[in-house]
Design a protein around this motif. Structure first.
Motif, PDB file in Angstrom:
ATOM      1  N   ASP A   1       0.829  -1.208   0.000  1.00  0.00           N
ATOM      2  CA  ASP A   1       0.000   0.000   0.000  1.00  0.00           C
ATOM      3  C   ASP A   1       0.861   1.255   0.000  1.00  0.00           C
ATOM      4  O   ASP A   1       0.511   2.253  -0.643  1.00  0.00           O
ATOM      5  CB  ASP A   1      -0.910   0.013   1.234  1.00  0.00           C
TER       6      ASP A   1
ATOM      7  N   ALA B   1       2.033   2.090  -3.580  1.00  0.00           N
ATOM      8  CA  ALA B   1       1.041   2.032  -4.656  1.00  0.00           C
ATOM      9  C   ALA B   1       0.891   3.347  -5.405  1.00  0.00           C
ATOM     10  O   ALA B   1       0.661   3.350  -6.622  1.00  0.00           O
ATOM     11  CB  ALA B   1      -0.313   1.597  -4.087  1.00  0.00           C
TER      12      ALA B   1
ATOM     13  N   SER C   1      -1.265  -2.548 -10.867  1.00  0.00           N
ATOM     14  CA  SER C   1      -2.418  -3.424 -10.627  1.00  0.00           C
ATOM     15  C   SER C   1      -2.037  -4.585  -9.721  1.00  0.00           C
ATOM     16  O   SER C   1      -2.848  -5.048  -8.910  1.00  0.00           O
ATOM     17  CB  SER C   1      -2.974  -3.936 -11.954  1.00  0.00           C
TER      18      SER C   1
ATOM     19  N   ALA D   1      -2.071  -3.156  -6.242  1.00  0.00           N
ATOM     20  CA  ALA D   1      -3.434  -2.885  -5.786  1.00  0.00           C
ATOM     21  C   ALA D   1      -4.152  -4.166  -5.389  1.00  0.00           C
ATOM     22  O   ALA D   1      -4.945  -4.178  -4.436  1.00  0.00           O
ATOM     23  CB  ALA D   1      -4.210  -2.154  -6.877  1.00  0.00           C
ATOM     24  N   GLN D   2      -3.877  -5.259  -6.099  1.00  0.00           N
ATOM     25  CA  GLN D   2      -4.550  -6.528  -5.823  1.00  0.00           C
ATOM     26  C   GLN D   2      -3.817  -7.365  -4.779  1.00  0.00           C
ATOM     27  O   GLN D   2      -4.317  -8.420  -4.363  1.00  0.00           O
ATOM     28  CB  GLN D   2      -4.676  -7.337  -7.117  1.00  0.00           C
TER      29      GLN D   2
END
Length: 473
Positions: A41, A44, A53, A56-57
């Motif tokens: 995080d 990011a 991505s 984020a995932q």
């Protein structure tokens, strides 16, 4: 106690840590590694593109991306993401590959540290061996495996790598720990016989059983110590730093400047240096987290000439000596003027590109990884000394870690031999004559073996092993 780059004790927590994990010097790519709580995080908003991505995932994988610099400029990068606990450290890990410029890698590492500190409230640059220490604390690595990493870093000869493999085989699969457990089970029976002498169903152990438990440990330890001593031999040998370049490239002037004295005759005519001149000097770095000076062997060579066939017999002998010195070099200073191309060196040896005589001709479009110097004015010499000292110190960090490992192995061997000597001359089919003394000696040996796996006093093990690793490992 293992310490971070600011000198403070390393805390065994999950605070994000950051470091450049590739070797010092220029290369095609450099890698910045970060590990700890919240790093996915935390990064990011600074990584865009395909890799964004994955972050984020929270997904393991590798992808291209853009690192947004603090000034808003964009840098193409490759990002690898590993999710806890299936990572090297057992924590979330983000590794960012950037162009192999050491100054750029250092800048990005510090940007990552600063950004995570703002986003997460805490982050720091990693100390020597801190990534491996986290792997150890999180159950991802044994002390033996950590020492193999350090030994591989230290190895600079084929015989060193062969000895590293012997160390791995000797301690592979926690074989030593299994032998130690067997010894402890036998000792436990002896202790029970001492404590419950009036109980008929308590069976002690014989001298022969104790000997058969300790002799395999003794044999394994002897091989382990022998293998580690081959690797640590390099810790006592000053690395050979060889100046290489065409005739009249400024090698001898640079040699004298680094020495701080006129050791080699310098003349405008090419080919003044015929022999390989060698001297030992001590260097310290002002840029790297090195807390001690390092000694090196500096070699000045005759100029390389592509027309060896037309050289006189004396010049050919000088050229052969130079090429032998290059073959034996641990690090090469590839010397050239601003107008010359970089010397073509085909062997797989670390190289620092050194531009000489910049007081006469300033370099144009030089790589940031190159070191521009003037032996006359002294410009660039401090940076060159620092680069060489950093390389030499990191090289010794790996072998120093194996020195710590060897200390643990020697102690275990000594205590095992003492326990066996205490049983010499006793009837093999009977219980030991002095059971309490025997128990103490055998437990001391087993605990010393346990330290090879990080058991019993882990802080002492960390100081001996992880504190002597390279930064970023």
């Amino acid at each position: 106690m293992t310490r971070a780059t600011d000198g403070s004790p390393i805390r065994h927590d999950d605070t994000p840590i950051v470091a450049t994990s590739t070797a010092s010097g220029a290369g095609a790519r450099a890698m910045i590694r970060t590990s700890g709580r919240g790093v996915l995080d935390g990064l990011a908003d600074r990584i865009h593109g395909e890799a964004a991505s994955l972050l984020a995932q929270g997904q393991r994988g590798c992808g291209r991306g853009i690192w947004v610099m603090a000034d808003g400029s964009e840098l193409p990068v490759i990002v690898f993401i590993a999710i806890a606990p299936a990572s090297f450290t057992g924590e979330d890990v983000v590794e960012i590959q950037v162009p192999g410029n050491p100054d750029l890698a250092d800048l990005i590492a510090r940007e990552i540290r600063d950004h995570l500190e703002v986003r997460l409230g805490a982050a720091r640059l990693a100390g020597p061996g801190e990534f491996s220490a986290r792997a150890f604390f999180n159950g991802r690595m044994s002390i033996a495996e950590a020492t193999s990493i350090a030994a591989s870093i230290a190895a600079d000869r084929d015989v060193d790598l062969e000895s590293v493999e012997r160390m791995r085989r000797t301690h592979g699969g926690r074989a030593m720990a299994a032998l130690s457990d067997r010894l402890l089970s036998v000792v436990a029976r002896l202790e029970a016989a001492i404590d419950f002498t009036d109980e008929e169903d308590v069976i002690g152990c014989t001298v022969e059983e104790l000997q058969s438990s300790m002799e395999p440990i003794q044999a394994e330890l002897r091989e382990l110590v022998e293998a580690s001593e081959v690797v640590t031999e390099s810790a006592n040998r000053a690395p050979r730093i060889t100046l290489v370049g065409r005739p009249n490239a400024g090698k001898s002037s640079l040699f004298n400047a680094l020495l701080g004295m006129e050791r080699v005759v310098v003349a405008p005519a090419a080919g003044t240096t015929r022999d390989v001149i060698e001297a030992e000097i001590t260097l310290a770095s002002t840029d790297a987290p090195i807390d001690h000076p390092v000694s090196i062997r500096l070699l000045d060579t005759a100029g390389l000439d592509s027309t060896d066939q037309s050289l006189s017999e004396i010049d050919q002998a000088a050229s052969t000596a130079s090429r032998d010195a290059i073959t034996d070099a641990d690090l090469i200073l590839a010397c050239r003027t601003a107008a010359d191309p970089r010397p073509q060196i085909t062997q797989d040896t670390p190289i620092i590109d050194v531009i000489t005589k910049i007081d006469l001709e300033a370099p144009v479009d030089a790589s940031p990884a190159s070191v521009a110097t003037s032996s006359l004015t002294g410009q660039g010499l401090a940076r060159l000394r620092s680069r060489v000292a950093e390389w030499a110190s990191q090289r010794h960090l790996g072998s120093d870690a194996v020195v710590g490992w060897r200390t643990l192995a020697r102690t275990a061997l000594h205590r095992t031999e003492e326990a066996l000597q205490g049983l010499e001359g006793q009837p093999p089919k009977h219980a030991p004559l002095h059971p309490e003394t025997t128990v103490a000696a055998c437990r001391s040996a087993a605990e010393a073996v346990g330290r090879l796996e990080g058991e019993f006093d882990p802080d002492a093990v960390l100081d001996l092993v992880f504190g002597r690793f390279c930064i970023g490992k």
